[in-house]
Design a protein around this motif. Structure first.
Motif: not given
Length: 114
Positions: A11-16, A35-38, A49-54, A56-59
């Motif tokens: 579960v990812w939280s939204a940025p502020k 493996k990647t969520v946009y 978002w990479k599925a195994d990372q807490e 974001p990999a980049t924006t």
């Protein structure tokens, strides 16, 4: 923005926003390999978002809020559709978005694999 692992997923939280409120998600897409969520956000662009990372990999920057995100079946292209249409080539390390002039959410866009 960050994520936490749960029983069978993440579960990812939204940025502020600058005011500290959650930045609403306007669109989400998942790569064909899962493996990647946009996630597109009103104020912050598209988070990758990479599925195994807490975190974001980049924006990826956008000029307007995307209403739709689409990943091509081969996973090479990401398309953001809103007031403009922007295309990223995901096969390179640092994708650059190309805004298609004169395109809008009402136009039809077809990606063909070469």
């Amino acid at each position: 923005a960050h994520s936490t692992a749960t029983g069978g997923g993440r579960v990812w939280s939204a940025p502020k926003t600058d005011e500290g409120k959650p930045d609403p998600v306007s669109a989400v897409a998942v790569s064909p390999d899962g493996k990647t969520v946009y996630s597109a956000h009103d104020m912050k662009g598209i988070f990758v978002w990479k599925a195994d990372q807490e975190q974001p990999a980049t924006t990826l920057p956008v000029s307007s809020r995307p209403a739709r995100l689409v990943v091509s079946p081969d996973g090479r292209w990401l398309v953001a559709v809103g007031c403009a249409v922007t295309v990223w080539d995901l096969s390179v390390d640092l994708p650059t978005g190309y805004e298609l002039a004169g395109q809008s959410a009402g136009d039809l866009l077809v990606l063909n694999q070469a």
